[in-house]
Motif scaffolding. Structure first.
Motif, short mmCIF file in Angstrom:
data_model
loop_
_atom_site.label_atom_id
_atom_site.label_comp_id
_atom_site.label_asym_id
_atom_site.label_seq_id
_atom_site.Cartn_x
_atom_site.Cartn_y
_atom_site.Cartn_z
N GLU A 176 0.52 -1.20 0.16
CA GLU A 176 0.20 0.16 -0.26
C GLU A 176 0.66 1.16 0.16
OE1 GLU A 176 -4.35 2.38 2.40
OE2 GLU A 176 -2.88 0.73 3.25
N LEU A 234 0.94 4.80 -2.78
CA LEU A 234 1.04 5.80 -2.25
C LEU A 234 1.02 6.48 -2.50
CD1 LEU A 234 -0.86 4.52 1.71
CD2 LEU A 234 -1.39 6.00 -0.13
N THR A 235 3.59 6.19 -2.30
CA THR A 235 4.11 6.95 -2.38
C THR A 235 4.75 7.25 -3.76
OG1 THR A 235 5.93 5.88 -1.93
CG2 THR A 235 4.99 6.50 -0.67
N LYS A 277 -2.79 8.37 8.04
CA LYS A 277 -3.55 9.16 7.39
C LYS A 277 -3.92 9.32 6.12
CE LYS A 277 -1.02 13.47 5.30
NZ LYS A 277 -1.59 13.56 4.47
N ASN A 278 -3.65 8.05 4.85
CA ASN A 278 -4.23 7.64 3.61
C ASN A 278 -5.97 8.17 4.08
OD1 ASN A 278 -4.64 7.50 1.23
ND2 ASN A 278 -5.15 5.09 1.74
N GLN A 279 -5.79 6.92 4.74
CA GLN A 279 -7.49 6.10 5.47
C GLN A 279 -8.25 7.63 6.10
OE1 GLN A 279 -7.28 3.19 8.44
NE2 GLN A 279 -6.61 1.59 6.64
N ASP A 335 -7.55 10.61 4.99
CA ASP A 335 -8.22 12.03 4.41
C ASP A 335 -9.26 11.25 2.58
OD1 ASP A 335 -5.63 13.56 5.21
OD2 ASP A 335 -4.45 12.21 3.53
N ALA A 336 -9.13 9.98 3.62
CA ALA A 336 -10.21 9.18 2.75
C ALA A 336 -11.63 9.48 3.10
CB ALA A 336 -10.08 7.42 1.93
#
Length: 191
Positions: free
Chosen positions: A157, A161-162, A185-187, A189-190
């Motif tokens: 993942e 993401l990067t 952080k991605n979760q 932001d989603a």
């Protein structure tokens, strides 16, 4: 000489100059077929590079879609395992979806009557191959490490993401708390 068409022409000239070559006409026919099959972009380096980039972009999109599919499947699997742990008195059948619905109906009708049901459901979540919020927060806090399956999923993942800017080894060198922070952080932001 890197131009494939020029190489084919040179080979054709050599074959034509060797009249005693066995199956000469067959070789010439094969060369003509290869030349015809070459993409027209072969002579245009800019077009070739654009096509190469398109393929790379498509591969990255495919990898991101596969990761998303794996996440959804992992979440569903974790949910089914958590329901099974919370309501062990409802036997498993052949259809996981039907089992889950029967377990939910049982919880609605009877509540959580098993003494260790909540703890069993929490343990199932913490050991799931795809780390959930509780696992990510525990890793960030230094309370635990990822399991092998969770680390593998997290690295995959993180690569998406990067934008594939780092190798798996480089991502592992960042440390598990950093990886967990990135995923959490991605979760956030989603949502």
């Amino acid at each position: 000489m890197s131009d494939p068409r020029a190489q084919i022409q040179q080979l054709r000239t050599l074959i034509e100059a060797a009249p005693a070559l066995p199956e000469r006409s067959d070789w010439l026919a094969r060369l003509a077929a290869i030349e015809q099959a070459l993409p027209t972009a072969g002579g245009n380096p800019a077009e070739t590079e654009r096509l190469r980039q398109d393929v790379e972009d498509a591969e990255h999109a495919r990898d991101a879609a596969n990761l998303q599919r794996m996440k959804v499947a992992g979440q569903l699997n974790t949910l089914h395992k958590s329901l099974a742990a919370a309501v062990p008195e409802v036997p498993a059948g052949k259809d996981a979806q039907s089992d889950a619905l029967r377990r939910i109906e049982h919880l609605v009708a009877h509540g959580a009557s098993a003494p260790g049901a909540v703890e069993a459901a929490k343990a199932a979540e913490m050991d799931a191959p795809m780390p959930g919020r509780a696992v990510l927060e525990a890793v960030i806090a230094g309370e635990r490490k990822f399991t092998k399956a969770q680390l593998e999923f997290t690295i995959a993942e993180a690569m998406v993401l990067t934008g594939w800017a780092k190798t798996p080894l480089e991502l592992m060198q960042e440390g598990e708390p950093w990886l967990a922070e990135l995923i959490l952080k991605n979760q956030a932001d989603a949502t």
